[in-house]
Design a protein around this motif. Structure first.
Motif, short mmCIF file in Angstrom:
data_model
loop_
_atom_site.label_atom_id
_atom_site.label_comp_id
_atom_site.label_asym_id
_atom_site.label_seq_id
_atom_site.Cartn_x
_atom_site.Cartn_y
_atom_site.Cartn_z
N HIS A 57 0.82 -1.21 0.00
CA HIS A 57 0.00 0.00 0.00
C HIS A 57 0.86 1.26 0.00
O HIS A 57 0.35 2.35 -0.25
CB HIS A 57 -0.91 0.03 1.23
N LEU A 58 2.13 1.12 0.35
CA LEU A 58 3.02 2.26 0.60
C LEU A 58 4.42 1.86 0.13
O LEU A 58 4.64 0.71 -0.24
CB LEU A 58 3.01 2.56 2.11
N PRO A 59 5.37 2.80 0.18
CA PRO A 59 6.74 2.40 -0.17
C PRO A 59 7.26 1.32 0.79
O PRO A 59 6.85 1.28 1.95
CB PRO A 59 7.54 3.70 0.00
N VAL A 60 8.16 0.49 0.30
CA VAL A 60 8.76 -0.55 1.15
C VAL A 60 9.69 0.15 2.15
O VAL A 60 10.59 0.89 1.74
CB VAL A 60 9.56 -1.55 0.29
N PRO A 61 9.49 -0.04 3.46
CA PRO A 61 10.34 0.66 4.42
C PRO A 61 11.78 0.14 4.39
O PRO A 61 12.01 -1.03 4.08
CB PRO A 61 9.67 0.36 5.77
N ILE A 62 12.69 1.04 4.72
CA ILE A 62 14.10 0.63 4.84
C ILE A 62 14.34 0.32 6.31
O ILE A 62 14.14 1.17 7.16
CB ILE A 62 15.02 1.78 4.39
N VAL A 63 14.71 -0.92 6.60
CA VAL A 63 14.88 -1.32 7.99
C VAL A 63 16.36 -1.58 8.27
O VAL A 63 16.99 -2.40 7.59
CB VAL A 63 14.06 -2.59 8.30
N ASP A 64 16.89 -0.86 9.25
CA ASP A 64 18.27 -1.11 9.69
C ASP A 64 18.21 -2.22 10.74
O ASP A 64 17.66 -2.05 11.81
CB ASP A 64 18.85 0.18 10.30
N ILE A 65 18.82 -3.34 10.40
CA ILE A 65 18.65 -4.53 11.22
C ILE A 65 19.28 -4.35 12.61
O ILE A 65 18.88 -4.99 13.58
CB ILE A 65 19.20 -5.77 10.46
N ASN A 66 20.25 -3.45 12.72
CA ASN A 66 20.87 -3.20 14.02
C ASN A 66 19.96 -2.37 14.93
O ASN A 66 20.13 -2.34 16.13
CB ASN A 66 22.21 -2.49 13.85
N ARG A 92 12.60 -8.09 1.00
CA ARG A 92 12.04 -6.80 1.43
C ARG A 92 10.57 -6.65 1.05
O ARG A 92 9.76 -6.19 1.84
CB ARG A 92 12.86 -5.65 0.84
N ASP A 93 10.20 -7.04 -0.16
CA ASP A 93 8.81 -6.87 -0.58
C ASP A 93 7.83 -7.66 0.28
O ASP A 93 6.64 -7.33 0.31
CB ASP A 93 8.64 -7.34 -2.04
N HIS A 94 8.29 -8.71 0.92
CA HIS A 94 7.37 -9.58 1.66
C HIS A 94 7.47 -9.42 3.17
O HIS A 94 6.92 -10.23 3.90
CB HIS A 94 7.55 -11.02 1.20
N GLY A 95 8.21 -8.37 3.61
CA GLY A 95 8.11 -8.05 5.04
C GLY A 95 9.40 -8.03 5.84
O GLY A 95 9.33 -8.01 7.08
N PHE A 96 10.57 -8.08 5.21
CA PHE A 96 11.83 -8.09 5.94
C PHE A 96 11.88 -7.02 7.03
O PHE A 96 11.51 -5.88 6.74
CB PHE A 96 13.00 -7.87 4.96
N PRO A 97 12.29 -7.30 8.26
CA PRO A 97 12.84 -8.58 8.70
C PRO A 97 11.81 -9.54 9.31
O PRO A 97 12.06 -10.73 9.38
CB PRO A 97 13.84 -8.16 9.78
N ILE A 98 10.66 -9.00 9.76
CA ILE A 98 9.66 -9.85 10.44
C ILE A 98 8.29 -9.58 9.84
O ILE A 98 7.89 -8.44 9.63
CB ILE A 98 9.59 -9.53 11.95
N ARG A 99 7.59 -10.66 9.59
CA ARG A 99 6.24 -10.55 9.08
C ARG A 99 5.32 -11.43 9.91
O ARG A 99 5.69 -12.56 10.24
CB ARG A 99 6.22 -11.03 7.64
N LEU A 100 4.13 -10.95 10.20
CA LEU A 100 3.15 -11.82 10.84
C LEU A 100 2.61 -12.79 9.81
O LEU A 100 2.17 -12.39 8.72
CB LEU A 100 1.97 -11.00 11.39
N ILE A 101 2.64 -14.07 10.15
CA ILE A 101 1.95 -15.07 9.34
C ILE A 101 0.73 -15.53 10.13
O ILE A 101 0.85 -16.06 11.23
CB ILE A 101 2.90 -16.24 9.00
N ALA A 102 -0.44 -15.24 9.57
CA ALA A 102 -1.72 -15.58 10.18
C ALA A 102 -2.38 -16.61 9.28
O ALA A 102 -3.15 -16.25 8.38
CB ALA A 102 -2.58 -14.32 10.33
N PRO A 103 -2.07 -17.90 9.47
CA PRO A 103 -2.54 -18.92 8.53
C PRO A 103 -4.07 -18.93 8.41
O PRO A 103 -4.78 -18.83 9.41
CB PRO A 103 -2.04 -20.23 9.15
N GLY A 104 -4.56 -19.01 7.19
CA GLY A 104 -6.00 -19.10 6.96
C GLY A 104 -6.71 -17.76 6.97
O GLY A 104 -7.92 -17.70 6.77
N ILE A 105 -5.99 -16.69 7.25
CA ILE A 105 -6.58 -15.36 7.36
C ILE A 105 -6.21 -14.54 6.11
O ILE A 105 -5.12 -14.67 5.58
CB ILE A 105 -6.05 -14.64 8.63
N VAL A 106 -7.14 -13.69 5.69
CA VAL A 106 -6.95 -12.85 4.50
C VAL A 106 -5.58 -12.14 4.50
O VAL A 106 -5.07 -11.73 5.54
CB VAL A 106 -8.10 -11.81 4.42
N GLY A 107 -5.02 -12.00 3.29
CA GLY A 107 -3.71 -11.37 3.13
C GLY A 107 -3.54 -10.08 3.91
O GLY A 107 -2.52 -9.86 4.57
#
Ligand code: MTE
Ligand code: MO
Length: 468
Positions: free
Chosen positions: A140-149, A282-297
């Motif tokens: 929905h928005l630009p992909v955020p830049i995440v500094d892993i440190n 990055r496009d899919h949620g780096f570094p952490i993404r919630l996976i909610a199995p069976g629930i709408v994207g």
């Protein structure tokens, strides 16, 4: 425009509610858009720009960059922005999407900024687990830049004595790694078929706004137990999730899921750091993404930054004023988003991926053609059958299913299917329909399920071919 009254930005900023009227600036113009607010195709997103410049929002929501939109805006012009304040509205240097990642050239964009794309259908069914670079993308928005440190996942809310901030290493080292294979499907998958029937607002997705992957990370329930939460705390009704992607007003993408599902360890909610055994792209949620199995994207929040245990749903626009279903006669004048529940679970779905619409085919020696596709249902309901027809629905052949050996009520990955379908020469319409473990089926046609946002599009999928 010379001759029009001149206003300061301070004056404009006083007009940021319906009562005080809604003024915005664009470039050097000042506009009173109060009467346009309820017609805004983006709903009350327009309020984000109220009392200020819309330029940065238009950079983000690039649909505005066309002449029709400028013509509409010009009708509401009331004046000019004074010369001293013009520097305030100049777009900041650089395009907010310029730091987005590179994408695989095979992905077919439905919008470029923000990036939304689906893989070609025939590639989609080649793999049970969609390769990361071909997995559909819905931003929905630009992909955020995440500094892993610097990265921290904040956890707070009802039932916790204090708030927590966990690093990526905490999530990797303090908890057992758990994997789940699940399909993620956008509520707008197959919206283009609704658009063919009657216009809707939304991206024109074909049938590939769905993909399937193995996700690994820490279980949400393990992490919350570590924080001292009683998973059965009755005061918690919803678990809210915020992304690190923010709109120009600083509001993050957000969603929530009812607590009785999210906090049940059996639901297998995961704070994922791996997708198909690799670091999440990055496009899919780096570094952490919630996976909610069976629930709408929409509720599988990417770039996860914050979890809040709450007695109410997320206040995010996408939770409250979007991603809901309505009756076919509800239009933008009558729609009341408070009256419909947020989509969580999804209905049973299937699509033919091969052959392609319009393809010319030869039959094999048995008078058959091979047809392939996918099927999936929400809430962990397994696909129990897929029926395929070559004669517009008079006769049906049952397809062979390729699926995981998971229980009937806890199957989150999709089913791929194929069938050798007897067919006559000439023009034919192929149809598929799936049945899930609740014996729910798909509706025959689009009109009875059409809705103004074009979500939940799951009518029998039809593909026209010519057999020689
Ligand atoms: N999470 C954040 N933070 N921002 C988003 O824009 N889009 C949602 C969801 N999670 C989104 C998000 C929607 S609507 C969908 S369909 C899925 O992510 C798409 O996931 P994908 O891009 O990995 O396919
Ligand atoms: Mo979505």
């Amino acid at each position: 425009i010379p001759g029009l009254k001149s206003y300061s930005m301070e004056e404009v900023s006083k007009h940021s509610s319906i009562e005080k009227r809604i003024w915005v600036t664009f470039k050097n113009g000042v506009y009173d858009v109060t009467d346009f607010v309820h017609e805004h195709p983006g709903g009350d997103n327009i309020m984000m720009g109220a009392g200020g410049a819309v330029d940065p929002f238009w950079e983000l929501y690039a649909v505005h960059k066309n002449e029709k939109v400028l013509d509409i805006l010009e009708k509401y012009r009331i004046g000019n922005l004074n010369a001293e304040d013009r520097h305030l509205t100049e777009p900041q240097a650089g395009n907010p999407y310029s730091t987005d990642p590179r994408r695989h050239p095979a992905l077919q964009p439905r919008s470029v900024t923000p990036f939304n794309a689906e893989p070609p259908l025939e590639i989609l069914v080649k793999n049970f687990r969609t390769p990361n670079e071909l997995f559909f993308v819905r931003n929905h928005l630009p992909v955020p830049i995440v500094d892993i440190n610097e990265y921290k996942l904040e956890i707070e809310g009802i039932g916790l004595k204090k708030s927590f901030a966990l690093t990526l290493n905490d999530l990797k080292n303090k908890f057992p790694k758990h994997s789940v294979t699940t399909a993620i499907q956008c509520a707008g998958n197959r919206r283009s078929e609704m658009i063919e029937y009657k216009e809707v607002r939304g991206l024109s997705w074909g049938p590939a706004a769905i993909s399937n992957a193995k996700w690994s990370g820490a279980r949400l329930s393990d992490v919350l137990k570590y924080c001292g939460l009683d998973l059965n705390d009755e005061r918690i009704k919803h678990v809210q999730f915020d992304g690190l992607d923010q709109d120009p007003a600083g509001q993050p993408y957000g969603a929530s899921i009812p607590a009785d599902i999210a906090l049940d360890p059996k639901s297998q909610f995961i704070l994922a750091y791996e997708m198909n055994d690799e670091e999440i792209p990055r496009d899919h949620g780096f570094p952490i993404r919630l996976i909610a199995p069976g629930i709408v994207g929409a509720r599988n929040v990417k770039w996860l930054g914050r979890i809040v245990l709450s007695d109410e749903e997320s206040h995010s626009h996408w939770q409250r004023n979007d991603y809901k279903g309505f009756s076919p006669n509800v239009d933008w004048d009558t729609v009341d988003f408070d009256k419909a529940p947020a989509i969580q679970d999804l209905p049973v779905q299937s699509a033919i991926c091969k052959p392609a619409n319009g393809e010319v085919l030869r039959r094999d020696k048995n008078g058959c053609i091979k047809v392939e596709g996918y099927a999936w249902s929400g809430g962990g309901r397994k696909i129990v059958r897929v029926d395929v027809s070559a004669d517009g629905g008079k006769n049906w052949t049952v397809a062979n299913l390729k699926q995981e050996a998971t229980p009937l009520n806890r199957t989150y990955s999709w089913t791929l299917w194929e069938v050798n379908l007897p067919i006559k020469e000439g023009n034919a319409q192929l149809i598929c329909k799936a049945i899930d473990s609740a014996y729910n089926g798909q509706p025959e046609t689009v009109p009875p399920i059409w809705n103004l946002r074009g979500v939940l599009s799951n009518a029998w999928h039809r593909v026209n071919v010519q057999v020689e």
